[in-house]
Design an enzyme around this catalytic site. Structure first.
Site, PDB file in Angstrom:
ATOM      1  N   CYS A  94      41.920  44.810  36.811  1.00 46.64           N
ATOM      2  CA  CYS A  94      42.838  45.358  37.808  1.00 46.64           C
ATOM      3  C   CYS A  94      44.216  45.627  37.191  1.00 46.64           C
ATOM      4  O   CYS A  94      44.351  46.497  36.341  1.00 46.64           O
ATOM      5  CB  CYS A  94      42.906  44.428  39.018  1.00 46.64           C
ATOM      6  SG  CYS A  94      43.531  45.225  40.511  1.00 46.64           S
ATOM      7  N   HIS A 129      37.117  42.830  40.459  1.00 44.29           N
ATOM      8  CA  HIS A 129      37.339  41.381  40.461  1.00 44.29           C
ATOM      9  C   HIS A 129      35.986  40.666  40.632  1.00 44.29           C
ATOM     10  O   HIS A 129      35.076  41.205  41.258  1.00 44.29           O
ATOM     11  CB  HIS A 129      38.249  40.974  41.612  1.00 44.29           C
ATOM     12  CG  HIS A 129      39.669  41.407  41.446  1.00 44.29           C
ATOM     13  ND1 HIS A 129      40.534  40.807  40.565  1.00 44.29           N
ATOM     14  CD2 HIS A 129      40.381  42.398  42.051  1.00 44.29           C
ATOM     15  CE1 HIS A 129      41.719  41.388  40.642  1.00 44.29           C
ATOM     16  NE2 HIS A 129      41.649  42.359  41.531  1.00 44.29           N
TER      17      HIS A 129
END
Length: 484
Positions: free
Chosen positions: A333, A430
């Site tokens: 991310c 994630h």
């Protein structure tokens, strides 16, 4: 009728999150329909709920403990700090806006309706709802418009159990002081207290319990020892990073730079649980581990600010040396965004509109976009040809030549980028390391054998262990009243 109880603390980090998770699992193990609730949370460790919005990672864990689907209503207000003074505000799973601390204090009373609406939604069909407070009810300077502690409890009519942390010292003064400072209406909501994180012979604290009873009149519902199982559960917020070990001597050293706005660092927990992995959290002033085989750059709530901090520590040079020594890098991310050639924020979503140079390890560029991606995802590792599952929470679109070598697909579409030599990869997914097959393949590529048990199975075992411990330590009469 749904029974309710709220755990509030004499301060932050007294163990409320873990106790709520343990009580939820205890109730679930007894066959009750139970759910967690936290009116207001402040954390950059977020999760995507089963109904598709953002909630605190802790409430996601508590829903798992309850064996019930997670919902945005379990954490209707989530504050995600972006700077020392301001946060992004998530209401019922969606971005509501941004506010600095003083502005948020004026905004809070307008959020009470959403909080009570969500609480009513969570209570529907449940035998028990266990509520977690935030901070301390003794912060009377914040009592006006409060929605996190007594402001919620008095409006919703929920009885409160106060939790005191004996490990940090001063627990008698904390409990008695809270009793003294609370106004009558708030004090009347408290039905008892719990002493948490006790070490040693409990009988040595008998005089302490007598003193608390003398000053407050509150019954003690239990003295809870230091719960070892808590260390195997995802942490709620970055305060725990200060206590994490700086290495355990495993065969593969994995370095993780700790930046001020680190987010979703529980992505690293599955690696930390591997006996042959030495996970080292590198803080400002720490020497960069020259023998690390892998560097992981985790998520960030403010990519540009953390990227500038990364450079200020000289870690950009350390990372280049790591690459020259043959090391590998994974960015997740915000960490993925930092690895590119540039990060631009033309709309000022993270502060002042600007663009900065990235670390240049991937041939990609990121532009922050107003629309936020929030979703649970099914994915596949193209690198190791194994299934993945996880979630996405991010602003920004990343494009460039290295995306042609995407390391994974998410819901069938390419995601992320990989360098030409394959030693640097980035992804928006994630939960990458929580996918057991992927983690085993990754460790195998370093010559390391992974443990055989699933990471989720380890977390589930820890929750059952918590429930068993609480059942033996909490007042039997109180538990039977609470659990029916």
């Amino acid at each position: 009728m749904t029974r309710t109880i709220m755990l509030q603390g004499t301060g932050s980090d007294v163990g409320k999150t873990i106790l709520v998770a343990g009580l939820c699992r205890l109730a679930a193990n007894r066959g009750l329909k139970v759910a967690p609730f936290k009116p207001q949370n402040m954390s950059n460790n977020a999760a995507v709920s089963d109904d598709g919005g953002e909630i605190g990672r802790a409430q996601w864990l508590q829903a798992m403990a309850s064996r019930t689907p997670s919902s945005v209503h379990m954490n209707p207000v989530l504050l995600k700090p972006q700077s020392e003074t301001g946060s992004q505000i998530i209401v019922q799973g969606k971005v509501f806006g941004q506010a600095k601390g003083r502005d948020y204090q004026r905004l809070k009373p307008h959020l009470l309706g959403a909080v009570l609406e969500s609480f009513e939604t969570v209570c529907m069909g449940q035998d028990l709802v266990v509520v977690e407070g935030a901070g301390s009810p003794a912060e009377i300077n914040l009592r006006a418009g409060d929605i996190a502690n007594m402001g919620f409890a008095t409006h919703a009519g929920v009885p409160v159990v106060l939790v005191g942390d004996i490990d940090r010292g001063g627990v008698i003064a904390s409990l008695v002081g809270t009793h003294t400072i609370l106004p009558d209406e708030d004090r009347s909501q408290i039905v008892g207290y719990i002493i948490n994180k006790f070490r040693g012979d409990v009988s040595l604290f008998d005089d302490g319990l007598s003193a608390i009873a003398q000053f407050t009149g509150w019954p003690c519902f239990g003295v809870i020892p230091w719960l070892k199982a808590a260390a195997r559960l995802p942490a709620e917020d970055s305060v725990v990073l200060e206590r994490l070990a700086r290495g355990t001597g495993g065969a593969l050293k994995v370095a993780v730079p700790v930046l001020s706005r680190i987010a979703n660092f529980d992505d690293l927990d599955p690696l930390a649980a591997e006996p042959e992995v030495d996970l080292v959290y590198v803080r400002a002033g720490d020497p960069w581990p020259a023998d690390a085989g892998l560097v992981v750059l985790p998520g960030s709530k403010s990519t540009i600010a953390d990227l500038e901090e990364f450079r200020s520590h000289g870690w950009d040079r350390d990372l280049q040396m790591h690459i020259r020594r043959g090391g590998r890098v994974i960015g997740i991310c915000g960490g993925y965004q930092m690895l590119g050639r540039s990060v631009a924020d033309p709309l000022g979503l993270e502060g002042t509109p600007r663009a900065v140079e990235g670390l240049g390890l991937l041939d990609v560029e990121t532009v922050m976009a107003a629309e936020k991606t929030v979703r649970n995802s099914r994915a596949h590792s193209l690198e190791h040809d194994v299934p993945l599952s996880g979630y996405e929470i991010h602003l920004g679109v990343t494009e460039g030549a290295d995306t042609a070598r995407a390391p994974i697909t998410i819901d069938g579409r390419p995601d992320g980028a990989r360098s030409a030599d394959g030693r640097v990869i980035g992804t928006y997914l994630h939960g990458l390391f929580a996918s057991d097959e992927y983690r085993r393949k990754l460790l195998s590529s370093f010559g390391i054998e992974s443990g055989s048990q699933s990471y989720r199975g380890l977390v589930d075992e820890a929750l059952d262990e918590l429930a068993t411990e609480l059942e033996g330590r909490l007042s039997r009469d109180w538990l039977e009243t609470l659990l029916g």
